[in-house]
Enzyme design. Structure first.
Site, mmCIF file in Angstrom:
data_model
loop_
_atom_site.group_PDB
_atom_site.id
_atom_site.type_symbol
_atom_site.label_atom_id
_atom_site.label_comp_id
_atom_site.label_asym_id
_atom_site.label_seq_id
_atom_site.Cartn_x
_atom_site.Cartn_y
_atom_site.Cartn_z
ATOM 1 N N GLU A 163 0.794 -1.237 0.000
ATOM 2 C CA GLU A 163 0.000 0.000 0.000
ATOM 3 C C GLU A 163 0.825 1.286 0.000
ATOM 4 O O GLU A 163 0.588 2.174 0.823
ATOM 5 C CB GLU A 163 -0.983 -0.023 1.175
ATOM 6 C CG GLU A 163 -1.858 -1.267 1.165
ATOM 7 C CD GLU A 163 -2.882 -1.321 2.296
ATOM 8 O OE1 GLU A 163 -2.783 -0.515 3.233
ATOM 9 O OE2 GLU A 163 -3.768 -2.184 2.228
ATOM 10 N N GLU A 270 -6.123 -10.208 -2.397
ATOM 11 C CA GLU A 270 -6.936 -10.177 -1.168
ATOM 12 C C GLU A 270 -8.423 -10.122 -1.507
ATOM 13 O O GLU A 270 -9.189 -9.359 -0.909
ATOM 14 C CB GLU A 270 -6.543 -8.954 -0.313
ATOM 15 C CG GLU A 270 -5.069 -8.904 0.022
ATOM 16 C CD GLU A 270 -4.664 -7.763 0.941
ATOM 17 O OE1 GLU A 270 -5.540 -7.112 1.535
ATOM 18 O OE2 GLU A 270 -3.453 -7.522 1.070
HETATM 19 C C1 XIL Z 1 -6.046 -7.122 7.684
HETATM 20 C C2 XIL Z 1 -6.351 -8.456 8.338
HETATM 21 O O1 XIL Z 1 -7.391 -9.092 7.625
HETATM 22 C C3 XIL Z 1 -6.729 -8.268 9.764
HETATM 23 O O2 XIL Z 1 -6.895 -9.529 10.378
HETATM 24 C C4 XIL Z 1 -5.645 -7.455 10.467
HETATM 25 O O3 XIL Z 1 -6.026 -7.196 11.746
HETATM 26 C C5 XIL Z 1 -5.428 -6.148 9.769
HETATM 27 O O4 XIL Z 1 -5.091 -6.392 8.421
HETATM 28 N N1 XIL Z 1 -5.013 -4.750 3.295
HETATM 29 C C6 XIL Z 1 -3.977 -5.592 3.610
HETATM 30 C C7 XIL Z 1 -4.174 -6.631 4.632
HETATM 31 O O5 XIL Z 1 -2.930 -5.567 2.945
HETATM 32 O O6 XIL Z 1 -2.987 -6.905 5.338
HETATM 33 C C8 XIL Z 1 -5.279 -6.262 5.599
HETATM 34 O O7 XIL Z 1 -5.508 -7.377 6.431
HETATM 35 C C9 XIL Z 1 -6.526 -5.873 4.856
HETATM 36 C C10 XIL Z 1 -6.269 -4.669 3.991
#
Ligand code: XIL
Length: 362
Positions: A163, A270
């Site tokens: 990010e 994701e």
């Molecule tokens: C989120 C996880 O799903 C949670 O369990 C954690 O507490 C916080 O992070 N973008 C990302 C991920 O790159 O690492 C994030 O995951 C969701 C958004």
């Protein structure tokens, strides 16, 4: 091309069906919702399909069995992040990430590392070094080398920088890392360290809202080009695909194709499709569920149509709806409960899984 058009499923592959909630004669048992049948996700894809998971669930046999039956790759959802690994005193803890890596090995799944550097995580051990030039750089290099090196030979890829693009695409994010090491330099350096420590891993830059914000996507692409020009061993582009069900048809396809235009492997990293985050006023819940399925099919199809060498993998962000980060109180304090994933709270395949599989089977 209409990206959300339904296509016939690949019959041969979809013949081996799992049936959830069915009676012996194949009809729903009394009082149970109609069952949906689908082939294991990993059987319909000729590239790895991944799932994000925490160690906390692995002890539940129903969870572990479903995970291993459906997916061929595992991404630690949280426990491979700096916030977990790096302790206040600078020491590293690998208990949970090692457990996830062991689960992947034991079940013949590949491991995808997530992530090494993220603007959002600024552990105390680095805050203490803020402004201290060489000491900061030494600790940074050391952290990346230790973490990437530990899973050398096992992790097939890493989100090296997570990010980095500003929220709406106006440049790059200012953060602890850019302040201390320079804006593109903190990234170039991370890629170099990760590559030295894990030379076989494909190294990714990963970001979100690249599907909904063309400007952010353009900034992301020029960042990737800049990193390549600077000689960084960038090996792929991750697009998170946290989508909402009322997302404009065709936009995901455009985004995936544009990202692929750079020629690097693509990771849909994701995927989830929120019902609650949809904003279209038209939408009843049923309509949203229908839009959600069409979008899942579009994602699958857009990904499956990439050149083979660019299909790195497709990862969903959680196993069952109840496991989703979008169900946590931060996102979903009150009903209606979001249902952004491909298996319901009880681990039964949803029609959404079938839609994704139809798309993948083109
Ligand atoms: C989120 C996880 O799903 C949670 O369990 C954690 O507490 C916080 O992070 N973008 C990302 C991920 O790159 O690492 C994030 O995951 C969701 C958004």
């Amino acid at each position: 091309m209409n990206p959300v058009r339904s296509r016939p499923a690949r019959r041969g592959v979809l013949a081996g069906l799992v049936a959830a909630g069915l009676t012996a004669c194949g009809r729903p048992s009394r009082g149970q919702p109609a069952a949906f049948e689908a082939a294991p996700l990993k059987s319909v894809a000729n590239f790895p399909v991944g799932c994000a998971a925490p160690t906390g669930r692995l002890g539940d046999p129903a969870y572990a069995d479903l995970l291993a039956a459906q997916f061929s790759q595992l991404t630690p959802e949280w426990e491979m992040k700096m916030e977990y690994i790096l302790q206040d005193d600078g020491s590293l803890r690998f208990d949970a990430p090692d457990a996830l890596a062991a689960f992947a090995r034991a079940h013949g799944m590949s491991l995808f590392g997530h992530n090494l550097v993220w603007y959002e995580q600024n552990p105390a051990a680095f805050q203490r070094l803020d402004g201290q030039g060489a000491a900061f750089a030494r600790a940074y290099d050391g952290y990346i080398a230790a973490v990437a090196g530990r899973y050398r030979g096992q992790a097939v890829g890493w989100d090296v920088v997570n990010e980095p693009v500003a929220e709406y695409g106006d440049g790059l994010r200012e953060c602890l890392w850019s302040r201390n090491l320079g804006q593109t330099d903190y990234m170039r350096r991370a890629f170099e360290q990760a590559h030295a420590a894990a030379p076989d891993a494909v190294l990714f830059v990963n970001d979100y809202n690249l599907e909904s914000l063309p400007k952010k996507r353009a900034t992301f692409l020029s960042l990737a080009e800049g990193l390549l020009r600077a000689g960084a061993p960038l090996g792929g582009l991750g697009t998170q695909c946290h989508l909402a069900a009322d997302f404009e048809p065709g936009a995901v396809t455009t985004a995936i194709n544009e990202l692929a235009g750079l020629g690097l492997p693509i990771h849909v990293s994701e995927l989830d499709i929120s019902l609650n985050h949809a904003r279209a006023p038209l939408a009843s819940r049923d309509e949203l569920v229908d839009r959600q399925a069409r979008l899942a099919e579009e994602v699958g199809e857009a990904f499956a149509r990439l050149p083979r060498s660019q299909r790195f993998s497709l990862t969903v962000w959680g196993l069952r709806d109840g496991d989703s980060w979008l169900r946590t109180p931060q996102w979903n304090p009150n009903p209606p409960w979001d249902a952004p994933l491909f298996f319901d709270d009880d681990g039964r395949p949803k029609p959404l899984l079938g839609a994704l599989e139809r798309g993948l089977a083109v």
